[in-house]
Design an enzyme around this catalytic site. Structure first.
Site, PDB file in Angstrom:
ATOM      1  N   ASN A  78     -11.389 -43.132 -29.289  1.00  0.00           N
ATOM      2  CA  ASN A  78     -11.058 -41.704 -29.204  1.00  0.00           C
ATOM      3  C   ASN A  78     -12.226 -40.827 -28.769  1.00  0.00           C
ATOM      4  O   ASN A  78     -12.136 -39.611 -28.829  1.00  0.00           O
ATOM      5  CB  ASN A  78     -10.513 -41.211 -30.545  1.00  0.00           C
ATOM      6  CG  ASN A  78      -9.385 -42.077 -31.064  1.00  0.00           C
ATOM      7  OD1 ASN A  78      -9.582 -42.836 -31.999  1.00  0.00           O
ATOM      8  ND2 ASN A  78      -8.232 -42.011 -30.433  1.00  0.00           N
ATOM      9  N   ILE A  85     -14.253 -35.733 -27.768  1.00  0.00           N
ATOM     10  CA  ILE A  85     -13.520 -36.313 -28.895  1.00  0.00           C
ATOM     11  C   ILE A  85     -12.047 -35.946 -28.784  1.00  0.00           C
ATOM     12  O   ILE A  85     -11.708 -34.775 -28.615  1.00  0.00           O
ATOM     13  CB  ILE A  85     -14.082 -35.764 -30.228  1.00  0.00           C
ATOM     14  CG1 ILE A  85     -15.597 -35.997 -30.299  1.00  0.00           C
ATOM     15  CG2 ILE A  85     -13.361 -36.389 -31.422  1.00  0.00           C
ATOM     16  CD1 ILE A  85     -16.309 -35.125 -31.312  1.00  0.00           C
ATOM     17  N   CYS A  86     -11.189 -36.951 -28.898  1.00  0.00           N
ATOM     18  CA  CYS A  86      -9.749 -36.709 -28.897  1.00  0.00           C
ATOM     19  C   CYS A  86      -9.292 -36.614 -30.356  1.00  0.00           C
ATOM     20  O   CYS A  86      -9.144 -37.621 -31.041  1.00  0.00           O
ATOM     21  CB  CYS A  86      -9.026 -37.849 -28.181  1.00  0.00           C
ATOM     22  SG  CYS A  86      -7.258 -37.573 -28.047  1.00  0.00           S
ATOM     23  N   LEU A  87      -9.128 -35.374 -30.813  1.00  0.00           N
ATOM     24  CA  LEU A  87      -8.755 -35.128 -32.205  1.00  0.00           C
ATOM     25  C   LEU A  87      -7.959 -33.832 -32.244  1.00  0.00           C
ATOM     26  O   LEU A  87      -8.412 -32.815 -31.723  1.00  0.00           O
ATOM     27  CB  LEU A  87     -10.034 -35.022 -33.057  1.00  0.00           C
ATOM     28  CG  LEU A  87      -9.878 -34.893 -34.562  1.00  0.00           C
ATOM     29  CD1 LEU A  87      -9.206 -36.128 -35.158  1.00  0.00           C
ATOM     30  CD2 LEU A  87     -11.241 -34.689 -35.221  1.00  0.00           C
ATOM     31  N   ASP A 122      -3.693 -42.798 -29.403  1.00  0.00           N
ATOM     32  CA  ASP A 122      -3.996 -41.563 -28.684  1.00  0.00           C
ATOM     33  C   ASP A 122      -5.423 -41.673 -28.136  1.00  0.00           C
ATOM     34  O   ASP A 122      -6.300 -40.911 -28.509  1.00  0.00           O
ATOM     35  CB  ASP A 122      -3.864 -40.365 -29.638  1.00  0.00           C
ATOM     36  CG  ASP A 122      -3.967 -39.032 -28.909  1.00  0.00           C
ATOM     37  OD1 ASP A 122      -3.807 -39.011 -27.667  1.00  0.00           O
ATOM     38  OD2 ASP A 122      -4.224 -38.020 -29.576  1.00  0.00           O
TER      39      ASP A 122
END
Length: 153
Positions: A78, A85-87, A122
């Site tokens: 992620n 950052i994928c959050l 994701d």
């Protein structure tokens, strides 16, 4: 004005009661640029690593989330090679889950949790994600190696 007083309050709290394994401070007396360090969690491939992050606080904070990225390279599904950052809490709705009631401490704790519990469904890094899903031992070995190479002091 609201941003400045809220940030001062948040930074003061982060200095006196930091979340475990997290430190955060102002970068060169600029209120809109912060630095943070997250210690890799025990029993994760990031254990004993020290990860530096950059936090850019937008003009509209807290109505807009800060932009946070890793400065230390990290092998994670992620987090991409640029440190992005994928959050969900780092993005505004409808795609994200940012709310003005969240704060920098909460975000850093969420990132620390993401480090310990990646979300391979994701991903930002598809190859690392499939490695995590289908060859966990290889993922763990690579992540440990990156931590030793890039995050050891």
């Amino acid at each position: 004005m609201q941003r400045a007083s809220r940030l001062k309050r948040e930074l003061s709290l982060l200095a006196t009661e930091p979340p475990p394994g997290i430190t955060c401070w102002q970068s060169q007396n600029r209120l809109d640029e912060l630095r943070a360090q997250i210690l890799g969690g025990a029993d994760t491939p990031y254990e004993k690593g020290i990860f530096d992050l950059e936090i850019i606080v937008p003009e509209r904070y807290p109505f807009e989330p800060p932009k946070i990225r890793f400065l230390t390279p990290i092998y994670h599904p992620n987090i991409d090679s640029a440190g992005r950052i994928c959050l969900d809490v780092l993005k505004l709705p409808p795609k994200g889950a940012w709310r003005p009631s969240l704060n920098i401490s909460t975000l850093l704790t969420s990132i620390q949790l993401l480090m310990a519990e990646p979300n391979p469904d994701d991903p930002l890094m598809a190859d690392i994600s499939s490695e995590y899903k289908y060859d966990k031992q290889l993922f763990l070995r690579n992540a440990r190696e990156w931590t030793l190479t890039h995050a050891s002091r």
